[in-house]
Design a protein around this motif. Structure first.
Motif, PDB file in Angstrom:
ATOM      1  N   ASN A   6      36.642  23.837  32.901  1.00 38.88           N
ATOM      2  CA  ASN A   6      36.167  24.950  32.085  1.00 38.88           C
ATOM      3  C   ASN A   6      34.940  24.503  31.304  1.00 38.88           C
ATOM      4  N   VAL A   7      34.123  25.474  30.941  1.00 38.86           N
ATOM      5  CA  VAL A   7      32.998  25.237  30.033  1.00 38.86           C
ATOM      6  C   VAL A   7      33.021  26.313  28.962  1.00 38.86           C
ATOM      7  N   ILE A   8      32.891  25.887  27.704  1.00 41.85           N
ATOM      8  CA  ILE A   8      32.668  26.822  26.599  1.00 41.85           C
ATOM      9  C   ILE A   8      31.301  26.507  26.016  1.00 41.85           C
ATOM     10  N   LEU A   9      30.385  27.444  26.188  1.00 43.85           N
ATOM     11  CA  LEU A   9      29.025  27.314  25.673  1.00 43.85           C
ATOM     12  C   LEU A   9      28.950  28.074  24.353  1.00 43.85           C
ATOM     13  N   ILE A  10      28.699  27.353  23.274  1.00 41.46           N
ATOM     14  CA  ILE A  10      28.682  27.939  21.933  1.00 41.46           C
ATOM     15  C   ILE A  10      27.259  27.950  21.399  1.00 41.46           C
ATOM     16  N   HIS A  11      26.759  29.142  21.145  1.00 39.48           N
ATOM     17  CA  HIS A  11      25.468  29.298  20.478  1.00 39.48           C
ATOM     18  C   HIS A  11      25.710  29.766  19.045  1.00 39.48           C
ATOM     19  N   ILE A  12      25.184  29.015  18.098  1.00 41.06           N
ATOM     20  CA  ILE A  12      25.224  29.415  16.695  1.00 41.06           C
ATOM     21  C   ILE A  12      23.814  29.841  16.329  1.00 41.06           C
ATOM     22  N   ASP A  13      23.618  31.128  16.297  1.00 42.82           N
ATOM     23  CA  ASP A  13      22.280  31.698  16.159  1.00 42.82           C
ATOM     24  C   ASP A  13      21.621  31.249  14.855  1.00 42.82           C
ATOM     25  N   THR A  14      20.338  30.888  14.933  1.00 42.06           N
ATOM     26  CA  THR A  14      19.513  30.599  13.759  1.00 42.06           C
ATOM     27  C   THR A  14      20.002  29.362  13.004  1.00 42.06           C
ATOM     28  N   LEU A  15      20.552  28.406  13.709  1.00 44.65           N
ATOM     29  CA  LEU A  15      21.100  27.194  13.098  1.00 44.65           C
ATOM     30  C   LEU A  15      20.069  26.067  13.105  1.00 44.65           C
ATOM     31  N   ARG A  16      19.673  25.626  11.922  1.00 44.76           N
ATOM     32  CA  ARG A  16      18.797  24.460  11.818  1.00 44.76           C
ATOM     33  C   ARG A  16      19.596  23.197  12.128  1.00 44.76           C
ATOM     34  N   THR A 271      37.898  20.707  29.555  1.00 47.58           N
ATOM     35  CA  THR A 271      36.944  21.677  29.039  1.00 47.58           C
ATOM     36  C   THR A 271      35.729  20.975  28.454  1.00 47.58           C
ATOM     37  N   LEU A 272      34.572  21.297  28.972  1.00 45.00           N
ATOM     38  CA  LEU A 272      33.303  20.821  28.425  1.00 45.00           C
ATOM     39  C   LEU A 272      32.836  21.815  27.373  1.00 45.00           C
ATOM     40  N   ILE A 273      32.576  21.325  26.167  1.00 46.71           N
ATOM     41  CA  ILE A 273      32.063  22.167  25.091  1.00 46.71           C
ATOM     42  C   ILE A 273      30.599  21.815  24.854  1.00 46.71           C
ATOM     43  N   VAL A 274      29.771  22.829  24.831  1.00 52.09           N
ATOM     44  CA  VAL A 274      28.348  22.665  24.544  1.00 52.09           C
ATOM     45  C   VAL A 274      28.044  23.467  23.286  1.00 52.09           C
ATOM     46  N   ILE A 275      27.492  22.816  22.274  1.00 50.79           N
ATOM     47  CA  ILE A 275      27.120  23.497  21.034  1.00 50.79           C
ATOM     48  C   ILE A 275      25.620  23.374  20.851  1.00 50.79           C
ATOM     49  N   THR A 276      24.970  24.523  20.649  1.00 47.07           N
ATOM     50  CA  THR A 276      23.526  24.530  20.487  1.00 47.07           C
ATOM     51  C   THR A 276      23.124  25.781  19.716  1.00 47.07           C
TER      52      THR A 276
END
Length: 406
Positions: A6-16, A271-276
């Motif tokens: 599994n992959v969970i791609l997490i985008h946290i909008d406008t995150l410095r 599960t691969l988690i990607v945070i960006t």
């Protein structure tokens, strides 16, 4: 493919990136994300290809730059450009998204089995959806699909204006102290051109500062301004940064709840988690305040963290230049799905595993086409910016050349 990956791609909008502990921030805004960073892999020089929101996510899911797809501002994506999730779906991976972007552009639902919009029917809340609303859909999806191979995209908006985190997070950093970086002068805000939404943020959230300053009414604030204009502006600015950091702490807790769900479902090992993030936010740099429509470092230099079952031979941090379009071939490789030949990204997995030692990229590019039209190229030392049309901003020079090592 069964239930193997599994992959969970997490985008946290406008995150410095520099407001996360794992990137050196002194405030405790991100304990859950920091744990993933300690156990996983941190990319220190990740860059967006296109900003702001619509161009970025278009490049993210097509694996192509905006100059290729034609989406550099608010354009519609031609049907000939598929999302990379199409290739996952064709190979037995369940594809799902929890995002509000379908309220802006219906074609963002392209090539997802499930596209869940928590604020469907209330388009005025596209950017004001709360992290817990995202999680309500995400956690249910994870539990119901624990025995399947899935790709899940989670799109949190909380650090985006207007900064107003819920409950305890609104006051979390009130007494922790904040000082503007040495290069920041506060006088610029007198003449700064504010976009309508930023002007509203400044006016409404600074009313919140009456309590913070111990002042009881607007007339007292006006008198205070006359006596201590510079200090007042710094304090009001600090209030907004405190609220911004509170939003990050809140969304970090939401990420933590996703991690708890994975553990409860027994999915951590596969599960691969990607945070960006799609972009950061200017906090006064280059005379821009609480906005993200340029190609300076606070906007285009983004966080990128990978955690999960990949062979990480690196030391925990990779300093190579990378871009968001590199995530597309990386995720396809992780699922062992054949990559289309026309992708403009480069898979990160060979570099992560130590299979190759050469830098992933020699340079990165970024474009913006919303409030101004500009582009940049950066080779790891020198950064060149060309402004094609300055829009509503005065520019100090054109082109601009910076040595970022110095």
């Amino acid at each position: 493919m069964g239930g193997e990956r599994n992959v969970i791609l997490i985008h946290i909008d406008t995150l410095r990136r520099d407001h996360l502990g794992c990137y050196g921030y002194r405030r405790s805004t991100s304990p859950n994300i920091d744990r993933l960073a300690r156990e996983g892999l941190v990319f220190t020089r990740a860059y967006s290809t296109d900003v702001p929101t619509i161009p970025y996510y278009t490049s993210m899911f097509t694996g192509l730059r905006g100059t290729t797809t034609g989406v550099v501002w608010n354009e519609d994506l031609p049907p000939k450009f598929p999302f990379f999730t199409r290739f996952l779906a064709a190979n037995g991976v369940v594809t799902a998204a929890v995002s509000t972007l379908s309220s802006w552009k219906p074609w963002f639902t392209r090539d997802f089995h499930y596209f869940m919009n928590p604020v469907a029917g209330t388009p005025q809340r596209v950017q004001q959806v709360d992290g817990e609303e995202i999680n309500n859909y995400a956690i249910k999806f994870i539990r119901e699909n624990r025995d399947r191979s899935f790709f899940l995209w989670l799109h949190y908006w909380d650090p985006h204006t207007f900064y107003w985190p819920p409950g305890k997070y609104r006051y979390l950093f009130e007494k922790s102290g904040w000082y503007p970086p040495n290069y920041l002068e506060m006088d610029w805000s007198n003449s700064q051109h504010l976009l309508p939404e930023v002007k509203r943020l400044w006016e409404e959230r600074c009313r919140y500062g009456y309590i913070y300053l111990g002042l009881s009414c607007p007339s007292e604030v006006e008198a205070y301004w006359r006596e201590r204009v510079s200090e007042e502006r710094r304090i009001q600015y600090e209030i907004l940064v405190n609220l911004y950091d509170g939003e990050i702490a809140y969304v970090d807790e939401c990420v933590g709840n996703i991690l708890v769900t994975l553990e409860e479902c027994g999915l951590e090992d596969r599960t691969l988690i990607v945070i960006t993030s799609d972009h950061g936010e200017s906090h006064g740099e280059h005379d821009d305040i609480f906005n993200h429509v340029d190609v300076y470092e606070p906007v285009v230099h983004t966080p990128l963290i990978l955690w999960g079952p990949v062979d990480m031979q690196s030391s925990g941090r990779i300093d190579d230049l990378v871009q968001n379009i590199d995530l597309v071939p990386t995720i396809l490789d992780f699922f062992r799905v054949k990559k289309p030949s026309w992708l403009e990204g480069v898979s990160l997995l060979p570099r992560i595993s130590g299979e190759v030692s050469e830098p992933i990229r020699r340079e990165v590019f970024c474009d913006t086409g919303l409030a101004q039209c500009a582009r940049m190229i950066f080779d790891g030392e020198w950064k060149l910016i060309e402004t094609i049309h300055r829009g509503i901003w005065e520019k100090p020079a054109n082109p601009e050349l910076y040595n970022l090592r110095k």
